[in-house]
Design a protein around this motif. Structure first.
Motif, PDB file in Angstrom:
ATOM      1  N   SER A   6       0.815  -1.229   0.000  1.00 44.33           N
ATOM      2  CA  SER A   6       0.000   0.000   0.000  1.00 44.33           C
ATOM      3  C   SER A   6       0.843   1.272   0.000  1.00 44.33           C
ATOM      4  O   SER A   6       0.479   2.258   0.636  1.00 44.33           O
ATOM      5  CB  SER A   6      -0.951   0.012   1.210  1.00 44.33           C
ATOM      6  OG  SER A   6      -1.728  -1.157   1.227  1.00 44.33           O
ATOM      7  N   ARG A   9       1.914   6.070  -3.297  1.00 44.95           N
ATOM      8  CA  ARG A   9       1.423   7.442  -3.123  1.00 44.95           C
ATOM      9  C   ARG A   9       2.521   8.412  -3.508  1.00 44.95           C
ATOM     10  O   ARG A   9       3.704   8.137  -3.329  1.00 44.95           O
ATOM     11  CB  ARG A   9       1.016   7.709  -1.671  1.00 44.95           C
ATOM     12  CG  ARG A   9      -0.290   7.071  -1.302  1.00 44.95           C
ATOM     13  CD  ARG A   9      -0.955   7.710  -0.112  1.00 44.95           C
ATOM     14  NE  ARG A   9      -1.825   8.817  -0.445  1.00 44.95           N
ATOM     15  CZ  ARG A   9      -3.047   8.678  -0.953  1.00 44.95           C
ATOM     16  NH1 ARG A   9      -3.531   7.494  -1.234  1.00 44.95           N
ATOM     17  NH2 ARG A   9      -3.796   9.735  -1.213  1.00 44.95           N
ATOM     18  N   ARG A 115      -7.852   9.837  -9.658  1.00 46.57           N
ATOM     19  CA  ARG A 115      -7.141  10.050  -8.393  1.00 46.57           C
ATOM     20  C   ARG A 115      -6.689  11.503  -8.353  1.00 46.57           C
ATOM     21  O   ARG A 115      -6.255  12.044  -9.371  1.00 46.57           O
ATOM     22  CB  ARG A 115      -5.934   9.126  -8.292  1.00 46.57           C
ATOM     23  CG  ARG A 115      -6.309   7.684  -8.069  1.00 46.57           C
ATOM     24  CD  ARG A 115      -6.465   7.402  -6.585  1.00 46.57           C
ATOM     25  NE  ARG A 115      -7.219   6.191  -6.335  1.00 46.57           N
ATOM     26  CZ  ARG A 115      -7.543   5.772  -5.120  1.00 46.57           C
ATOM     27  NH1 ARG A 115      -7.194   6.470  -4.058  1.00 46.57           N
ATOM     28  NH2 ARG A 115      -8.232   4.671  -4.954  1.00 46.57           N
ATOM     29  N   TYR A 217     -11.211  -1.399  -7.221  1.00 46.55           N
ATOM     30  CA  TYR A 217      -9.843  -1.479  -7.732  1.00 46.55           C
ATOM     31  C   TYR A 217      -8.868  -1.043  -6.643  1.00 46.55           C
ATOM     32  O   TYR A 217      -9.262  -0.422  -5.650  1.00 46.55           O
ATOM     33  CB  TYR A 217      -9.660  -0.645  -9.011  1.00 46.55           C
ATOM     34  CG  TYR A 217      -9.551   0.842  -8.795  1.00 46.55           C
ATOM     35  CD1 TYR A 217     -10.686   1.635  -8.701  1.00 46.55           C
ATOM     36  CD2 TYR A 217      -8.306   1.455  -8.684  1.00 46.55           C
ATOM     37  CE1 TYR A 217     -10.588   2.999  -8.505  1.00 46.55           C
ATOM     38  CE2 TYR A 217      -8.200   2.820  -8.488  1.00 46.55           C
ATOM     39  CZ  TYR A 217      -9.347   3.589  -8.398  1.00 46.55           C
ATOM     40  OH  TYR A 217      -9.250   4.937  -8.193  1.00 46.55           O
ATOM     41  N   ALA A 218      -7.625  -1.404  -6.851  1.00 44.73           N
ATOM     42  CA  ALA A 218      -6.586  -1.069  -5.878  1.00 44.73           C
ATOM     43  C   ALA A 218      -5.487  -0.267  -6.553  1.00 44.73           C
ATOM     44  O   ALA A 218      -5.199  -0.457  -7.738  1.00 44.73           O
ATOM     45  CB  ALA A 218      -5.992  -2.346  -5.295  1.00 44.73           C
ATOM     46  N   CYS A 219      -4.880   0.634  -5.802  1.00 48.84           N
ATOM     47  CA  CYS A 219      -3.677   1.302  -6.298  1.00 48.84           C
ATOM     48  C   CYS A 219      -2.592   0.241  -6.500  1.00 48.84           C
ATOM     49  O   CYS A 219      -2.663  -0.846  -5.923  1.00 48.84           O
ATOM     50  CB  CYS A 219      -3.165   2.327  -5.288  1.00 48.84           C
ATOM     51  SG  CYS A 219      -4.352   3.600  -4.865  1.00 48.84           S
ATOM     52  N   CYS A 222      -1.351  -2.631  -3.787  1.00 48.53           N
ATOM     53  CA  CYS A 222      -2.140  -2.573  -2.549  1.00 48.53           C
ATOM     54  C   CYS A 222      -3.070  -3.770  -2.470  1.00 48.53           C
ATOM     55  O   CYS A 222      -3.784  -4.079  -3.421  1.00 48.53           O
ATOM     56  CB  CYS A 222      -2.956  -1.290  -2.486  1.00 48.53           C
ATOM     57  SG  CYS A 222      -4.007  -1.238  -1.011  1.00 48.53           S
ATOM     58  N   ILE A 224      -5.477  -3.983  -0.168  1.00 51.58           N
ATOM     59  CA  ILE A 224      -6.757  -3.583   0.438  1.00 51.58           C
ATOM     60  C   ILE A 224      -7.777  -3.285  -0.659  1.00 51.58           C
ATOM     61  O   ILE A 224      -8.853  -3.872  -0.714  1.00 51.58           O
ATOM     62  CB  ILE A 224      -6.576  -2.347   1.348  1.00 51.58           C
ATOM     63  CG1 ILE A 224      -5.599  -2.671   2.477  1.00 51.58           C
ATOM     64  CG2 ILE A 224      -7.931  -1.900   1.918  1.00 51.58           C
ATOM     65  CD1 ILE A 224      -5.171  -1.454   3.279  1.00 51.58           C
ATOM     66  N   GLY A 225      -7.433  -2.366  -1.541  1.00 48.33           N
ATOM     67  CA  GLY A 225      -8.336  -2.054  -2.653  1.00 48.33           C
ATOM     68  C   GLY A 225      -9.548  -1.259  -2.224  1.00 48.33           C
ATOM     69  O   GLY A 225     -10.686  -1.696  -2.385  1.00 48.33           O
ATOM     70  N   CYS A 226      -9.334  -0.059  -1.692  1.00 45.84           N
ATOM     71  CA  CYS A 226     -10.484   0.770  -1.289  1.00 45.84           C
ATOM     72  C   CYS A 226     -11.030   1.574  -2.466  1.00 45.84           C
ATOM     73  O   CYS A 226     -12.056   2.233  -2.342  1.00 45.84           O
ATOM     74  CB  CYS A 226     -10.098   1.710  -0.147  1.00 45.84           C
ATOM     75  SG  CYS A 226      -9.098   3.120  -0.659  1.00 45.84           S
ATOM     76  N   GLY A 227     -10.358   1.539  -3.626  1.00 45.11           N
ATOM     77  CA  GLY A 227     -10.794   2.337  -4.780  1.00 45.11           C
ATOM     78  C   GLY A 227     -12.105   1.832  -5.368  1.00 45.11           C
ATOM     79  O   GLY A 227     -12.384   0.630  -5.352  1.00 45.11           O
TER      80      GLY A 227
HETATM   81  S1  SF4 Z   1      -6.382   1.253  -2.771  1.00 42.86           S
HETATM   82 FE1  SF4 Z   1      -6.925   2.537  -0.993  1.00 42.86          FE
HETATM   83  S2  SF4 Z   1      -5.823   1.635   0.732  1.00 42.86           S
HETATM   84 FE2  SF4 Z   1      -4.863   0.875  -1.150  1.00 42.86          FE
HETATM   85  S3  SF4 Z   1      -3.148   2.317  -1.540  1.00 42.86           S
HETATM   86 FE3  SF4 Z   1      -4.946   3.018  -2.731  1.00 42.86          FE
HETATM   87  S4  SF4 Z   1      -5.907   4.558  -1.375  1.00 42.86           S
HETATM   88 FE4  SF4 Z   1      -4.534   3.320  -0.070  1.00 42.86          FE
END
Ligand code: SF4
Length: 287
Positions: A6, A9, A115, A217-219, A222, A224-227
């Motif tokens: 993750s 950024r 984004r 989707y995920a960045c 990552c 987690i995938g909060c996108g």
């Molecule tokens: S998908 Fe969400 S949790 Fe994962 S890196 Fe992107 S913003 Fe952070």
């Protein structure tokens, strides 16, 4: 660009046109990893051009190109046009829209179609420099101080971030999971900061999934995938829009007295196209 989970950024910094002091804004997606892989940890832009330009970094090689033909385009058109001009779909692009070009004090920088490095008006800094976009691509190797130790620590971190309750909720419902949770503890302002109580049930991540086709989707890198990408009909056409994220839904939603998704999704998409910060836009409108 490492195996640290993750970590995709990037951070944009400069003097904020909004506050006159130090401003910084971060964004995720795929642009951050691409920056590292094109061979640089940072890009420093000094001075300003006399006519529109865009920067290209291709595997370490830097070019500054004319952007006359893309000045005036929205952010989606800009990303498509830059790739077409470079004849390469693999370029990751961060750019400004009309917000940055017109020096809107809360103009955003948009990358990967939705984004945003949205806070502090740093899109206007790009606009003042007549810098329409930065396009990057590369496959440079990453240098490690201790690759094995980083692998061990990354694995340990991944185990920790994937177990907790909150992480699973972010994976299932995105950042919108906070709309009702935050409202319950009085952390979501409504009606221009005059209230913290509103009917949240139509503004949750679950409600979004029930009302629209929502793609997860995920960045880059990552787990987690909060996108979220939402299929939405606008001007008679079905389009794929990014989000909405919690902050955007809160600003265009309860802050403005709006308690359903349709106007929020539309406002979010229009802001992303023009490259203006959704939070500042929503709060300004609510005022
Ligand atoms: S998908 Fe969400 S949790 Fe994962 S890196 Fe992107 S913003 Fe952070």
């Amino acid at each position: 660009g490492t195996m640290t989970p993750s970590s995709s950024r990037y951070c944009v910094t400069g003097i904020s046109p909004l506050t006159g002091i130090w401003g910084e804004s971060t964004s995720g997606g795929f642009f951050p990893i691409a920056l590292k892989k094109c061979g640089y940890d940072a890009i420093v832009v000094t001075g300003e051009a006399d006519k529109p330009k865009f920067i290209v970094i291709d595997n370490g090689k830097i070019e500054i190109n004319d952007a006359d033909s893309i000045w005036g385009k929205n952010t989606r058109e800009t990303i498509t046009s830059v790739r077409a001009l470079l004849n390469d779909e693999k370029f990751r692009v961060a750019c400004i829209g009309k917000g940055g070009e017109n020096l809107v004090k809360y103009a955003a920088i948009i990358n990967d179609e939705g984004r945003a490095a949205g806070r502090c008006g740093l899109g206007a800094v790009m606009g003042k420099k007549k810098l329409k976009a930065i396009a990057i691509k590369g496959n440079q190797p990453i240098e490690y101080f201790d690759k094995e130790e980083l692998r061990i620590q990354g694995k340990d971190t991944l185990g920790k971030i994937l177990i907790p309750f909150a992480t699973n909720l972010f994976a299932h419902y995105g950042t919108l999971i906070y709309t009702d949770m935050g409202m319950v503890i009085g952390d979501v302002p409504a009606n221009y900061f005059t209230s913290t109580e509103f009917i949240a049930e139509n503004l949750t991540g679950r409600a979004l999934k029930e009302q629209y086709v929502v793609l997860k989707y995920a960045c880059s890198g990552c787990a987690i995938g909060c996108g979220r990408k939402t299929l939405f009909e606008m001007d008679g056409k079905e389009i794929e829009v990014d989000g909405p994220e919690y902050e955007t839904a809160a600003a265009f939603g309860p802050m403005c007295g709006v308690l359903n998704f349709e106007p929020i999704i539309k406002a979010n998409h229009m802001c992303n196209l023009d490259g203006v910060d959704t939070i500042s836009s929503g709060v300004s409108i609510s005022f």
